[in-house]
Write an enzyme that holds these catalytic residues in place. Structure first.
Site, PDB file in Angstrom:
ATOM      1  N   ARG A 164      37.689 -41.475  49.357  1.00  0.00           N
ATOM      2  CA  ARG A 164      39.090 -41.111  49.147  1.00  0.00           C
ATOM      3  C   ARG A 164      39.979 -42.158  49.793  1.00  0.00           C
ATOM      4  O   ARG A 164      39.677 -42.649  50.883  1.00  0.00           O
ATOM      5  CB  ARG A 164      39.402 -39.736  49.772  1.00  0.00           C
ATOM      6  N   GLU A 198      47.882 -43.579  44.541  1.00  0.00           N
ATOM      7  CA  GLU A 198      47.269 -43.950  43.251  1.00  0.00           C
ATOM      8  C   GLU A 198      48.215 -43.635  42.092  1.00  0.00           C
ATOM      9  O   GLU A 198      48.594 -42.467  41.932  1.00  0.00           O
ATOM     10  CB  GLU A 198      45.948 -43.198  43.081  1.00  0.00           C
ATOM     11  N   HIS A 230      39.950 -45.939  40.569  1.00  0.00           N
ATOM     12  CA  HIS A 230      39.365 -44.596  40.757  1.00  0.00           C
ATOM     13  C   HIS A 230      38.483 -44.210  39.560  1.00  0.00           C
ATOM     14  O   HIS A 230      38.719 -43.193  38.902  1.00  0.00           O
ATOM     15  CB  HIS A 230      40.468 -43.556  40.989  1.00  0.00           C
TER      16      HIS A 230
HETATM   17  P1  NAD Z   1      29.996 -33.620  49.687  1.00  0.00           P
HETATM   18  O1  NAD Z   1      30.849 -32.456  50.042  1.00  0.00           O
HETATM   19  O2  NAD Z   1      28.610 -33.387  49.196  1.00  0.00           O
HETATM   20  O3  NAD Z   1      29.898 -34.601  50.950  1.00  0.00           O
HETATM   21  C1  NAD Z   1      30.979 -34.895  51.784  1.00  0.00           C
HETATM   22  C2  NAD Z   1      30.388 -35.089  53.165  1.00  0.00           C
HETATM   23  O4  NAD Z   1      31.432 -35.555  54.039  1.00  0.00           O
HETATM   24  C3  NAD Z   1      29.843 -33.787  53.770  1.00  0.00           C
HETATM   25  O5  NAD Z   1      28.471 -33.922  54.092  1.00  0.00           O
HETATM   26  C4  NAD Z   1      30.707 -33.582  54.991  1.00  0.00           C
HETATM   27  O6  NAD Z   1      29.981 -33.012  56.070  1.00  0.00           O
HETATM   28  C5  NAD Z   1      31.127 -35.017  55.293  1.00  0.00           C
HETATM   29  N1  NAD Z   1      32.242 -35.092  56.221  1.00  0.00           N
HETATM   30  C6  NAD Z   1      33.312 -34.264  56.324  1.00  0.00           C
HETATM   31  N2  NAD Z   1      34.079 -34.636  57.362  1.00  0.00           N
HETATM   32  C7  NAD Z   1      33.494 -35.734  57.900  1.00  0.00           C
HETATM   33  C8  NAD Z   1      33.816 -36.567  58.999  1.00  0.00           C
HETATM   34  N3  NAD Z   1      34.895 -36.352  59.742  1.00  0.00           N
HETATM   35  N4  NAD Z   1      32.998 -37.598  59.264  1.00  0.00           N
HETATM   36  C9  NAD Z   1      31.890 -37.832  58.522  1.00  0.00           C
HETATM   37  N5  NAD Z   1      31.522 -37.057  57.483  1.00  0.00           N
HETATM   38  C10 NAD Z   1      32.329 -36.030  57.184  1.00  0.00           C
HETATM   39  O7  NAD Z   1      30.829 -34.466  48.635  1.00  0.00           O
HETATM   40  P2  NAD Z   1      30.291 -35.643  47.711  1.00  0.00           P
HETATM   41  O8  NAD Z   1      30.015 -35.108  46.374  1.00  0.00           O
HETATM   42  O9  NAD Z   1      29.243 -36.395  48.421  1.00  0.00           O
HETATM   43  O10 NAD Z   1      31.631 -36.522  47.606  1.00  0.00           O
HETATM   44  C11 NAD Z   1      32.050 -37.323  48.700  1.00  0.00           C
HETATM   45  C12 NAD Z   1      33.445 -37.861  48.454  1.00  0.00           C
HETATM   46  O11 NAD Z   1      33.476 -38.665  47.280  1.00  0.00           O
HETATM   47  C13 NAD Z   1      34.492 -36.762  48.240  1.00  0.00           C
HETATM   48  O12 NAD Z   1      35.575 -36.990  49.092  1.00  0.00           O
HETATM   49  C14 NAD Z   1      34.944 -36.945  46.847  1.00  0.00           C
HETATM   50  O13 NAD Z   1      36.270 -36.616  46.679  1.00  0.00           O
HETATM   51  C15 NAD Z   1      34.697 -38.419  46.608  1.00  0.00           C
HETATM   52  N6  NAD Z   1      34.527 -38.710  45.172  1.00  0.00           N
HETATM   53  C16 NAD Z   1      35.071 -39.842  44.655  1.00  0.00           C
HETATM   54  C17 NAD Z   1      34.922 -40.121  43.304  1.00  0.00           C
HETATM   55  C18 NAD Z   1      35.470 -41.373  42.696  1.00  0.00           C
HETATM   56  O14 NAD Z   1      35.771 -41.355  41.508  1.00  0.00           O
HETATM   57  N7  NAD Z   1      35.589 -42.450  43.438  1.00  0.00           N
HETATM   58  C19 NAD Z   1      34.230 -39.228  42.468  1.00  0.00           C
HETATM   59  C20 NAD Z   1      33.657 -38.104  43.049  1.00  0.00           C
HETATM   60  C21 NAD Z   1      33.822 -37.851  44.404  1.00  0.00           C
END
Ligand code: NAD
Length: 302
Positions: free
Chosen positions: A227, A256, A274
């Site tokens: 993000r 964005e 993105h």
């Molecule tokens: P997920 O919920 O499986 O994993 C997120 C992880 O972040 C969790 O394990 C959580 O414990 C951890 N976390 C929360 N706070 C934290 C902190 N302070 N320090 C370290 N870790 C922490 O989600 P995911 O499916 O793995 O997605 C991860 C990220 O990718 C999300 O933020 C999502 O929005 C983003 N994403 C981006 C795109 C893109 O198009 N670029 C697409 C999908 C998801």
């Protein structure tokens, strides 16, 4: 059940919901100004990233029963308020995991070998064999911050490429067999590459800033497909300019689209708008999951 689809959604998803007996209207160009008048007629809504569902809108829709978001995060929806009003809020957390993990790995290779810069040079009709000496990623250490679904997907692929992985995630459900450190600083000093995969929260916003850059190895490379705003963009630009950070690959931005493009324009930055989840396969899975969630919800109401 009457469902409005507010954002571009695969036709297979629409057809599947209709085949299951749902009354589906596709209004994927509906504007935020129109929604307060349109939405009250529906029981369910499907959104992706474009449509934001905030409290002021929900206050106008006392009959809304369910919001389904095709995507991972729920930061475009006032989830707590919606649930306090008895509106179910669901998403598709796994559908784009592989797409984002693959983009992350692709961006790491692009950083290591200056693939984007070399292509731009060739397109300007230059045969410059001297400026693009790169590094192998095998044998290097990847720091994965946020060891959820995508973080684990990246870590698994990195290990297969011969990298060592060190992860930081104070809330991880399990380590997935990877080395997890309890202190972020330990990861920052050890990593040749750092990749971010956590949501933006009050805790993670600006989590990678001046102090964290100072701890990193000289010449570290950073990928952010998580993000925007987790990395302080002003400090990142400073670290890229000084050479502390050798390169950054960014798919997400604090704003964005950005209004200030100066970070993107730095020569050692590569960037995409993105598109982490934007693959045929990922979008297909999102569409099918959205349809299944909506259909199951409708059945649960009978
Ligand atoms: P997920 O919920 O499986 O994993 C997120 C992880 O972040 C969790 O394990 C959580 O414990 C951890 N976390 C929360 N706070 C934290 C902190 N302070 N320090 C370290 N870790 C922490 O989600 P995911 O499916 O793995 O997605 C991860 C990220 O990718 C999300 O933020 C999502 O929005 C983003 N994403 C981006 C795109 C893109 O198009 N670029 C697409 C999908 C998801």
């Amino acid at each position: 059940m009457k469902v409005i689809v507010c954002d571009k959604t695969e036709s297979e998803c629409i057809e599947k919901m209709r085949a299951a007996g749902l009354d589906v209207d596709v209004r994927d160009t509906v504007t935020p100004e129109e929604l307060p008048d349109v939405l009250p007629a529906y029981d369910g809504m499907v959104v992706r990233s474009r449509t934001k569902v905030r409290q002021a809108l929900l206050e106008k829709c006392p009959n809304l029963k369910v919001i389904v978001r095709g995507g991972v995060g729920l930061d475009t929806i006032d989830v707590e308020y919606a649930r306090s009003k008895g509106i179910a809020v669901m998403n598709t957390p796994l559908a784009s995991t592989d797409s984002v993990a693959e983009l992350t790995i692709g961006l790491m290779f692009a950083l290591a070998r200056s693939i984007v810069q070399a292509t731009a040079s060739m397109k300007s009709e230059k045969w410059d064999k001297k400026s693009f000496d790169g590094d192998e990623i095998g044998g290097k250490t990847l720091g994965v911050i946020g060891l959820g679904n995508i973080g684990k997907g990246v870590a698994k692929r990195a290990v297969a490429l011969g990298m060592s992985v060190v992860a930081y995630d104070p809330y991880a459900k399990d380590s997935g067999g990877f080395k997890v450190v309890s202190n972020l600083d330990e990861l920052l000093v050890a990593a040749d590459y750092i990749t971010l995969h956590m949501p933006k929260t009050s805790e993670t916003a600006g989590m990678i800033s001046k102090k964290q850059f100072e701890l990193m190895k000289n010449g570290v490379r950073i990928v952010n497909c998580g993000r925007g705003g987790i990395v302080d963009e002003v400090e990142l630009a400073a670290a890229l300019t000084s050479g502390k950070v050798a390169g950054a690959a960014l798919d997400v931005f604090a704003e964005e689209p950005p209004t200030d493009w100066s970070l993107v324009k730095l020569p050692n930055v590569i960037a995409s708008p993105h598109i982490g989840a934007s693959t045929k396969e990922g979008q297909g899975r999102v569409g099918m999951e959205v349809a299944d969630i909506m259909i199951n919800f409708a059945k649960s109401q009978k």
